[in-house]
Design an enzyme around this catalytic site. Structure first.
Site, short mmCIF file in Angstrom:
data_model
loop_
_atom_site.label_atom_id
_atom_site.label_comp_id
_atom_site.label_asym_id
_atom_site.label_seq_id
_atom_site.Cartn_x
_atom_site.Cartn_y
_atom_site.Cartn_z
N ASN A 156 0.56 -1.14 -0.21
CA ASN A 156 0.21 -0.10 0.27
C ASN A 156 1.02 1.29 0.17
OD1 ASN A 156 -1.80 1.75 0.63
ND2 ASN A 156 -2.73 1.75 2.36
N ASP A 158 -0.02 4.41 -1.43
CA ASP A 158 -0.93 5.31 -1.35
C ASP A 158 -2.41 4.98 -1.05
OD1 ASP A 158 -2.12 7.87 -1.87
OD2 ASP A 158 -2.67 7.84 -3.99
N HIS A 305 -15.26 -12.83 -20.86
CA HIS A 305 -16.50 -12.18 -19.56
C HIS A 305 -16.21 -10.50 -19.03
CE1 HIS A 305 -14.04 -14.60 -16.84
NE2 HIS A 305 -14.21 -13.50 -15.94
N ASP A 399 -6.50 -14.30 -19.25
CA ASP A 399 -7.60 -15.26 -18.72
C ASP A 399 -8.36 -16.42 -19.74
OD1 ASP A 399 -8.67 -15.34 -15.37
OD2 ASP A 399 -10.77 -15.06 -16.90
N GLU A 434 -3.89 -18.56 -19.63
CA GLU A 434 -4.10 -19.94 -18.97
C GLU A 434 -4.76 -20.62 -19.40
OE1 GLU A 434 -6.61 -19.73 -15.06
OE2 GLU A 434 -7.87 -18.08 -16.63
#
Length: 712
Positions: A156, A158, A305, A399, A434
């Site tokens: 993290n 920001d 999708h 994907d 994938e």
């Protein structure tokens, strides 16, 4: 007693003739060929060019070798010899079609065949070598060390862009900002956010450079309501929650509000052009900073999708009243995006929810390419956009790529067009997908470059070293240490790759969809929802994990580290495998071990693009060599619970019969040693004593392999 039967010759002369005419027994282990640059010249040929195909045999050991292709065979000619081997060659004229071939070897009355299995009694076209004219994969990706980052859990950098508690509703509940970075993921984790972002990645680029990383693979970065981001909301922009929020207006949802149309803080954050453009600019800066350090960037493309939040369908009505956006297909029948989706009931507008969802998930509307040329062309544009200036990403991971479209024929057509679009925009971009199962129909040089290598990497090595299924859903004693099954799986599944694909295959031990490899070493069957997350940390075996890393860094392909694996992160399968990187709590010894293995991988060219030869196959023990002209390495894994003594022939790898090899690394139950130590080669063999749960890498270099004199 030798009897003289030929008149005019003495007994001594006949003995001499007889001994000279005898041919030694065929040395099958010396037979070798493959499609690397030592045996196929050039190894990535263009159409309508000539190639040289080479075959190796022990010196003066065979009568003939034949090149067998397209139902015909042609005798190969001996081109040269060295101290131990004869090399045979043939020139072959390619056209623009794939060819497959094997070799037929004759020695006296013996005939055998050589293909991707090695020596075989019978030819089998499944195992033929493959040449695909014109199929080239990026040179930078061959053997590249890749680091996979699940952005929300990495760093993290920001806090001002963090998803806030009660910012919006996702899958029937409100978002949660996790305040404790080290907290284990919840069983239902998809709407929990830890705050990792691109600024955090920028801050850690020096760490990745020091680790030795060549490329980053990011899980999806585009606007999305989930922490995994496989439900894309807007393909044109990086999500401001991991990018930059410069205009932050609106309200969080009150306790009584459950409609995202009222989530004005969220709507402003993800639809305001200032936030979106600033986030894209931050991505540009990240890529520039990565490139300065020699690190490539691969992004995730989710094109089968989108998500129910997507502006094209807008089930959540986020864009319905937002400035500058057209109505989504869920909102009204005359939406410009109507044909982007398949609706089963045309009478349900306004707010039609009868669209086709991937595997029935209404949060994942399946894209309907067959009915919309606009959608088709737009995704091709997206494919080009992100690998072109000013973004300059270095490739795509795709994907569930085999699921795109409604028929196999359409799927292949789309990926052919996608490849053309991406490669025209950036010829050095990688396209990897994938895929589970046989990917060969996509790996013909006109669609994907390669795949995430489950079948020919993750699964066989997991079964062999741990006996575990890759989700930690099953333990099988019969698979643990089963070298026969291991080599069989490796050989069979490798046939699905031409060499350009094989050398860039994404070789992972862990990722965001499966349990962490370190957890698999405890052989505990279960998931976090029935055992709790702490069980994933118990009984782990770092020595087995180190064996796996040695294997990963010395096997053909692109070794890919799932963020935190190098620091000792554990976890059952999704969502427990998505724990935050443990900054300040890292296993520093494991990190140093990864640095050593990455350095060894990158310093020795045979690990990047060299040949591979199986050397050893016993219960709980495997050994193999990696070879290149003037260089060879031997790798042995002892996964047993006892010390083993092995006398291993290394001259088959091109190592001189009398020389010195260097031990590059030895890892054992107690730790590891990467100090260079010398190992003597005598009569072409090395003798090794390997402790339990250990792995060793030995190296021969022509310019450094010191010859030595033996006492008579």
């Amino acid at each position: 007693m030798f009897k003289v039967e030929v008149e005019g010759f003495s007994k001594k002369e006949l003995q001499h003739y007889y001994m000279n005419s005898m041919r030694p027994v065929l040395d099958k282990n010396a037979l070798y060929s493959d499609t690397t640059e030592e045996y196929l010249i050039p190894c990535e040929p263009n159409p309508y060019t000539e190639v040289i195909i080479r075959f190796r045999a022990a010196k003066n050991n065979i009568d003939n070798v034949f090149f067998c292709c397209k139902g015909q065979k042609e005798m190969m000619l001996k081109s040269y010899s060295d101290d131990n081997f004869d090399f045979y060659e043939i020139e072959y004229q390619l056209d623009d079609e794939k060819i497959t071939y094997h070799f037929e070897v004759k020695a006296a009355k013996l005939t055998c065949y050589f293909d991707m299995r090695g020596v075989a009694k019978q030819a089998d076209s499944v195992y033929d070598f493959v040449i695909i004219p014109g199929f080239k994969t990026p040179k930078w990706a061959k053997g590249a060390v890749i680091y996979q980052i699940y952005v929300d859990r990495f760093c993290n950098g920001d806090p001002t862009n963090d998803v806030l508690t009660d910012e919006y509703v996702y899958i029937n509940n409100k978002t949660v900002r996790v305040e404790d970075w080290y907290k284990y993921p919840a069983s239902m984790d998809v709407r929990n956010f830890y705050g990792g972002d691109l600024q955090g990645v920028i801050q850690k680029l020096d760490y990745l450079q020091d680790l030795g990383i060549d490329a980053i693979y990011f899980n999806p970065l585009f606007v999305s309501p989930s922490n995994h981001k496989y439900d894309i909301q807007d393909y044109d922009y990086i999500d401001p929650h991991i990018g930059k929020i410069v205009y932050d207006e609106g309200e969080l949802l009150r306790e009584d509000q459950w409609n995202n149309k009222e989530a004005t803080r969220y709507i402003n954050r993800v639809t305001n052009s200032k936030n979106l453009e600033a986030s894209n600019q931050l991505f540009i800066e990240l890529v520039e900073e990565a490139h300065k350090r020699g690190i490539k960037v691969i992004i995730d493309g989710v094109f089968n999708h989108c998500g129910s939040f997507n502006k094209w369908i807008d089930r959540e009505r986020i864009y319905e009243d937002a400035e500058g956006y057209k109505k989504g297909a869920h909102i009204c029948a005359d939406s410009p995006y109507r044909k982007y989706f398949q609706f089963y009931d045309e009478t349900k507008w306004p707010y039609n929810t009868t669209y086709d969802g991937w595997w029935g998930h209404d949060t994942l509307p399946k894209l309907n390419y067959e009915e919309s040329k606009e959608l088709y062309d737009y995704i091709l544009y997206i494919g080009k956009k992100w690998v072109s200036p000013p973004y300059n990403a270095d490739g795509w991971r795709l994907d569930v790529a085999a699921d795109l479209g409604h028929t196999p024929e359409f799927n292949h057509k789309f990926w052919k067009d996608f490849r053309r679009a991406v490669k025209m925009a950036n010829p050095n971009a990688i396209i990897l997908a994938e895929h589970y199962g046989d990917p060969s129909s996509w790996l013909q040089g006109d669609q994907w470059d390669t795949v995430m290598n489950y079948d020919a990497f993750m699964e066989p090595i997991t079964w062999f070293l741990t006996g575990m299924q890759k989700h930690s859903d099953d333990f099988r004693q019969d698979m643990l240490g089963n070298a026969t099954n291991f080599w069989g799986a490796m050989q069979y599944h490798a046939t699905h790759f031409a060499n350009p694909s094989f050398l860039v295959a994404m070789n992972e031990l862990s990722n965001h969809d499966h349990s962490r490899f370190l957890t698999r070493t405890n052989r505990v069957v279960g998931r976090t929802n029935n055992l709790g997350p702490e069980a994933a940390n118990q009984g782990i075996n770092k020595a087995v994990f180190r064996e796996a890393v040695v294997f990963q860094m010395t096997w053909p392909g692109a070794p890919t580290i799932y963020y935190g694996d190098e620091a000792g992160v554990c976890g059952f399968t999704d969502p427990d495998n998505r724990r935050a990187y443990p900054w300040g709590r890292e296993d520093k010894e494991l990190i140093e071990f990864h640095k050593s293995m990455i350095r060894i991988h990158k310093e020795n060219q045979e690990f990047l693009d060299g040949s591979i030869k199986f050397v050893l196959s016993e219960y709980n023990v495997i050994g193999y060599g990696r070879m290149r002209k003037g260089e060879a390495s031997l790798i042995v894994l002892n996964n047993s619970e006892e010390t083993i003594l092995k006398d291993i022939p290394v001259w088959y790898l091109g190592v001189p019969t009398e020389c010195i090899m260097e031990q590059l690394i030895l890892t054992t139950q107690e730790g590891y040693n990467d100090k260079i130590e010398e190992v003597m080669v005598v009569a072409g063999r090395v003798q090794l004593s390997l402790p339990k749960t250990s792995a060793i890498v030995l190296k021969y270099r022509k310019n450094k392999g010191k010859k030595f004199l033996q006492f008579e």
